[in-house]
Motif scaffolding. Structure first.
Motif, PDB file in Angstrom:
ATOM      1  N   ASN A  11      76.526  70.684  25.442  1.00 45.80           N
ATOM      2  CA  ASN A  11      77.701  71.569  25.468  1.00 45.80           C
ATOM      3  C   ASN A  11      77.435  72.929  24.832  1.00 45.80           C
ATOM      4  OD1 ASN A  11      77.544  70.766  22.873  1.00 45.80           O
ATOM      5  ND2 ASN A  11      79.595  69.903  22.714  1.00 45.80           N
ATOM      6  N   LYS A  12      76.194  73.162  24.383  1.00 45.85           N
ATOM      7  CA  LYS A  12      75.843  74.488  23.870  1.00 45.85           C
ATOM      8  C   LYS A  12      75.021  75.278  24.895  1.00 45.85           C
ATOM      9  CE  LYS A  12      77.496  74.317  19.635  1.00 45.85           C
ATOM     10  NZ  LYS A  12      78.547  75.244  19.195  1.00 45.85           N
ATOM     11  N   THR A  13      74.870  74.726  26.100  1.00 46.27           N
ATOM     12  CA  THR A  13      74.066  75.404  27.115  1.00 46.27           C
ATOM     13  C   THR A  13      74.582  76.810  27.392  1.00 46.27           C
ATOM     14  OG1 THR A  13      73.687  73.254  28.120  1.00 46.27           O
ATOM     15  CG2 THR A  13      73.076  75.166  29.395  1.00 46.27           C
ATOM     16  N   ASN A  14      75.907  76.912  27.611  1.00 46.59           N
ATOM     17  CA  ASN A  14      76.466  78.218  27.940  1.00 46.59           C
ATOM     18  C   ASN A  14      76.357  79.189  26.771  1.00 46.59           C
ATOM     19  OD1 ASN A  14      77.151  77.973  30.640  1.00 46.59           O
ATOM     20  ND2 ASN A  14      78.976  76.795  30.147  1.00 46.59           N
ATOM     21  N   ALA A  15      76.594  78.683  25.565  1.00 44.71           N
ATOM     22  CA  ALA A  15      76.471  79.544  24.384  1.00 44.71           C
ATOM     23  C   ALA A  15      75.037  80.050  24.234  1.00 44.71           C
ATOM     24  CB  ALA A  15      76.895  78.768  23.144  1.00 44.71           C
ATOM     25  N   THR A  16      74.067  79.166  24.517  1.00 46.90           N
ATOM     26  CA  THR A  16      72.666  79.571  24.411  1.00 46.90           C
ATOM     27  C   THR A  16      72.318  80.615  25.461  1.00 46.90           C
ATOM     28  OG1 THR A  16      72.202  77.318  23.688  1.00 46.90           O
ATOM     29  CG2 THR A  16      70.315  78.679  24.268  1.00 46.90           C
ATOM     30  N   LYS A  17      72.812  80.399  26.686  1.00 45.91           N
ATOM     31  CA  LYS A  17      72.550  81.367  27.756  1.00 45.91           C
ATOM     32  C   LYS A  17      73.111  82.739  27.392  1.00 45.91           C
ATOM     33  CE  LYS A  17      74.196  79.311  31.473  1.00 45.91           C
ATOM     34  NZ  LYS A  17      74.423  78.498  32.683  1.00 45.91           N
ATOM     35  N   LYS A  18      74.340  82.732  26.842  1.00 49.15           N
ATOM     36  CA  LYS A  18      74.986  83.978  26.457  1.00 49.15           C
ATOM     37  C   LYS A  18      74.184  84.656  25.346  1.00 49.15           C
ATOM     38  CE  LYS A  18      79.636  85.517  25.578  1.00 49.15           C
ATOM     39  NZ  LYS A  18      80.603  85.195  24.536  1.00 49.15           N
ATOM     40  N   ALA A  19      73.757  83.859  24.367  1.00 52.39           N
ATOM     41  CA  ALA A  19      72.988  84.418  23.248  1.00 52.39           C
ATOM     42  C   ALA A  19      71.685  85.030  23.735  1.00 52.39           C
ATOM     43  CB  ALA A  19      72.706  83.323  22.217  1.00 52.39           C
ATOM     44  N   LEU A  20      71.039  84.379  24.720  1.00 52.26           N
ATOM     45  CA  LEU A  20      69.779  84.906  25.247  1.00 52.26           C
ATOM     46  C   LEU A  20      70.003  86.240  25.944  1.00 52.26           C
ATOM     47  CD1 LEU A  20      68.046  81.690  26.630  1.00 52.26           C
ATOM     48  CD2 LEU A  20      67.302  83.088  24.722  1.00 52.26           C
ATOM     49  N   VAL A  21      71.093  86.332  26.736  1.00 54.89           N
ATOM     50  CA  VAL A  21      71.392  87.592  27.419  1.00 54.89           C
ATOM     51  C   VAL A  21      71.649  88.683  26.395  1.00 54.89           C
ATOM     52  CG1 VAL A  21      73.050  88.782  28.887  1.00 54.89           C
ATOM     53  CG2 VAL A  21      72.249  86.517  29.515  1.00 54.89           C
ATOM     54  N   GLU A  22      72.411  88.345  25.340  1.00 51.84           N
ATOM     55  CA  GLU A  22      72.780  89.348  24.348  1.00 51.84           C
ATOM     56  C   GLU A  22      71.584  89.858  23.559  1.00 51.84           C
ATOM     57  OE1 GLU A  22      75.897  87.499  22.196  1.00 51.84           O
ATOM     58  OE2 GLU A  22      77.377  87.952  23.761  1.00 51.84           O
ATOM     59  N   CYS A  23      70.543  89.010  23.390  1.00 58.29           N
ATOM     60  CA  CYS A  23      69.388  89.512  22.636  1.00 58.29           C
ATOM     61  C   CYS A  23      68.296  90.032  23.575  1.00 58.29           C
ATOM     62  CB  CYS A  23      68.871  88.479  21.651  1.00 58.29           C
ATOM     63  SG  CYS A  23      67.965  87.158  22.395  1.00 58.29           S
ATOM     64  N   GLY A  24      68.628  90.200  24.847  1.00 61.54           N
ATOM     65  CA  GLY A  24      67.728  90.903  25.750  1.00 61.54           C
ATOM     66  C   GLY A  24      66.639  90.059  26.363  1.00 61.54           C
TER      67      GLY A  24
END
Lengths: 136, 107
Positions: A11-24
């Motif tokens: 259930n943290k998949t989406n949060a991880t994806k978002k975090a990856l996008v945000e850190c470039g």
């Protein structure tokens, strides 16, 4: 070049994806896996979690529920997780590790996953044939 | 730290994981994978099976534990005394850094 292998909660998949996008570092590969960590030695962590789960239980069949919860918490069971593989330049590694950590940390104290950073010998982009750092 | 990736037969998964846990190596990640080896798959009659289902076990181990882990996998993933084609492979790679998310301090 480094490969960052992160094992995270489903259930943290989406949060991880978002975090990856945000850190470039938007590019990644992910698969469903099952896994377990080392045995939890601190009994109070398990006791607290068990009390939480028991509070959610129906009043009937308490014994059966308790057996089920014990089975979940004894550490031998494999739980579903998502594994992310991100290839990054050496300099970006701390930033990405921090972002993944921040997105995945919970208050449960156990089971938040692991991050491994492994060296990568070479990388190629199939479309252009570029290699090394240019391919990332 | 070293990353041990073992590709083994699916039917050996439970036995190998149980023996690893008994030997003190409890943490593992398990993936279902497809693959073929240098025997180019299996040919039965005129049909060639070159995507054979296997299980990959990923474990991060301390350098000094590597030999123990490898020998446990080697012993219990093997078919029969001498082993057979398709028993699998074990790859060991380096890990530069290891982070536990629950134990990490967030800046």
């Amino acid at each position: 070049m480094k490969e960052i292998i992160a094992i995270v909660r489903m259930n943290k998949t989406n949060a991880t994806k978002k975090a990856l996008v945000e850190c470039g570092a938007a590019g990644f590969t992910a698969t469903k896996v099952s896994g377990r960590g080392r045995l939890v030695e601190d009994a109070t962590v398990i006791a607290a979690r068990k009390a939480d789960l028991m509070r959610l239980a129906e009043t009937e069949d308490l014994l059966e529920t308790e057996m089920l919860i014990d089975g979940f918490l004894d550490g031998t069971r494999f739980f579903p997780r998502r594994i992310f593989s991100v290839v990054a330049h050496d300099a970006d590694v701390p930033k990405i590790v921090a972002a993944i950590t921040k997105a995945n940390k919970t208050s449960y104290q156990v089971g938040d996953g692991k991050i491994f950073v492994t060296p990568l010998v070479d990388a190629y982009r199939v479309r252009t044939g570029e290699s090394g750092d240019a391919a990332i | 730290m070293l990353l041990v990736r073992a590709i083994i037969r699916p039917e050996k998964r439970d036995e190998v994981l149980y023996e690893l846990s008994t030997a003190g190596f409890h943490a593992a990640t398990v993936l279902d994978v497809m693959g073929r080896g240098k025997q180019k798959g299996i040919k039965i009659g005129s049909i060639v099976y070159d995507e054979i289902p296997k299980v990959m076990i990923m474990m991060a181990v301390r350098d000094e534990d590597k030999d123990d882990v490898v020998s446990v996998i080697m012993r219990y993933a093997r078919t029969g005394e001498k082993g057979a084609f398709g028993d699998g492979k074990i790859f060991v790679t380096a890990i530069d850094e290891e982070h536990t998310v629950s134990a990490a301090e967030i800046a």
